[in-house]
Design a protein around this motif. Structure first.
Motif, PDB file in Angstrom:
ATOM      1  N   UNK A  42     -58.305 114.675  75.030  1.00 24.44           N
ATOM      2  CA  UNK A  42     -57.536 114.368  76.287  1.00 24.44           C
ATOM      3  C   UNK A  42     -58.749 114.344  77.053  1.00 24.44           C
ATOM      4  N   UNK A  43     -57.862 112.911  77.517  1.00 23.80           N
ATOM      5  CA  UNK A  43     -58.046 111.471  78.984  1.00 23.80           C
ATOM      6  C   UNK A  43     -57.472 111.874  80.021  1.00 23.80           C
ATOM      7  N   UNK A  44     -58.336 112.668  80.835  1.00 27.50           N
ATOM      8  CA  UNK A  44     -57.921 112.325  82.033  1.00 27.50           C
ATOM      9  C   UNK A  44     -58.221 111.239  83.031  1.00 27.50           C
ATOM     10  N   UNK A  45     -56.950 111.122  84.108  1.00 32.34           N
ATOM     11  CA  UNK A  45     -57.683 109.656  84.729  1.00 32.34           C
ATOM     12  C   UNK A  45     -56.807 110.156  85.865  1.00 32.34           C
ATOM     13  N   UNK A  46     -57.873 110.071  87.111  1.00 30.90           N
ATOM     14  CA  UNK A  46     -57.055 110.349  88.810  1.00 30.90           C
ATOM     15  C   UNK A  46     -56.713 107.781  88.610  1.00 30.90           C
ATOM     16  N   UNK A  47     -57.633 106.803  87.763  1.00 26.64           N
ATOM     17  CA  UNK A  47     -56.868 105.446  87.703  1.00 26.64           C
ATOM     18  C   UNK A  47     -56.010 105.370  86.367  1.00 26.64           C
ATOM     19  N   UNK A  48     -55.307 104.697  86.695  1.00 26.99           N
ATOM     20  CA  UNK A  48     -54.283 103.547  85.875  1.00 26.99           C
ATOM     21  C   UNK A  48     -54.786 103.579  84.297  1.00 26.99           C
ATOM     22  N   UNK A  49     -54.404 104.425  83.007  1.00 32.42           N
ATOM     23  CA  UNK A  49     -54.501 103.852  82.129  1.00 32.42           C
ATOM     24  C   UNK A  49     -53.660 102.425  81.631  1.00 32.42           C
ATOM     25  N   UNK A  50     -53.355 101.238  81.755  1.00 34.77           N
ATOM     26  CA  UNK A  50     -53.165  99.811  81.711  1.00 34.77           C
ATOM     27  C   UNK A  50     -52.963  99.805  79.648  1.00 34.77           C
TER      28      UNK A  50
END
Length: 301
Positions: A42-50
């Motif tokens: 799993x990768x979680x991000x506050x920033x957009x994953x484009x």
């Protein structure tokens, strides 16, 4: 974060979204008819994953045959989209008990890491611009500690710092395979012919080793009492076979060979890196995983 036959991944994603982690990439779901469980990534991000991608390794051996382990990729837009961080996370073939570099599971693990390297060769030319940082992290299951006591006449147990400076043969092989330099085939036994040599080489930095000066323990740590008695640090989630192995198998690898060539003059720097045990006082278990976590602080200037 294996999802198979469990709701824990969906519960994690829901809880993460409430904390502002609205973007994510996960291992592909598996079903009973696939005769496999998912890779648990799993990768979680506050920033957009484009952009995102994934790759499933060749199946593991032994108990690892059940999990479709692999690597996830996330291209994360930072600084209002003027630059990106390219994040890869993986989980590879495990070993159980004592590890000898000529074991079949070691060769399978290195072959999976060669698949990881080939994945880098496919992804980075397509998605990375000059000056953008690349981070490789996860549970590589390669123990870089050589487990040689440097002062056995005085200390009968392995010390994390003093006895963790030198790199094991498999740790050296891991770096050579990930970077694309390849290995001497005979390292894995007289009958092995695989060099695991890539078309492109990447000068990766083992951030934890370079920052700390030794390979930190991330799995199977010990506690030493005042009398010199040695005890396992964690016993609830870790098997007895692995409870005092003192392995360094979780990593942060850094790659950014051209930071000054960024089109918007944004310089991305690795500010800090370390091990995060994630202890859980007053619970039935003492830490949230049998592994310690690894963490990094990255600054964009």
């Amino acid at each position: 974060m294996f999802e198979f036959a469990s709701s824990r991944r969906s519960r994690l994603l829901a809880a993460a979204e409430k904390l502002g982690f609205k973007f994510y990439v996960v291992s592909q779901r598996q079903y009973p008819w696939n005769l496999a469980i998912d890779g648990g990534l799993v990768v979680l991000s506050r920033y957009p994953i484009v952009e995102s991608d994934s790759f499933e390794y060749q199946r593991g051996i032994g108990p690892d045959w059940m999990a479709k382990k692999g690597v996830l990729y996330a291209k994360i837009a930072m600084a209002e989209g003027d630059t990106h961080v390219h994040l890869f996370t993986t989980h590879t073939q495990a070993s159980y008990g004592e590890v000898v570099i000529t074991q079949p599971d070691v060769k399978r693990r290195l072959s999976q890491l060669f698949e990881f390297h080939n994945f880098l060769e496919r992804i980075l030319p397509k998605h990375r611009a000059a000056g953008e940082a690349v981070v490789l992290t996860g549970d590589f299951n390669v123990d870089s500690r050589d487990h040689v006591l440097r002062d056995p006449s005085k200390v009968k147990y392995e010390r994390e710092m003093e006895d963790g400076v030198e790199t094991s043969d498999e740790g050296k092989a891991m770096m050579a395979v990930l970077e694309g330099r390849g290995i001497d085939p005979k390292v894995l036994g007289p009958d092995n012919v695989d060099e695991f040599r890539g078309k492109t080489t990447y000068a990766l930095h083992d951030a934890l080793k370079e920052r700390l000066g030794y390979h930190p323990v991330t799995f199977g740590n010990i506690v030493v009492d005042k009398e010199g008695g040695v005890f396992p640090r964690e016993t609830v989630l870790t098997t007895k076979l692995d409870s005092e192995v003192m392995h360094s198998i979780d990593y942060v690898f850094w790659y950014n060979p051209d930071p000054q060539e960024h089109k918007a003059s944004i310089v991305t720097e690795l500010i800090d890196v370390g091990v995060v045990p994630n202890f859980t006082p007053d619970r039935d278990f003492t830490q949230i995983s049998d592994h310690y976590g690894v963490a990094a602080v990255i600054a964009l200037k």
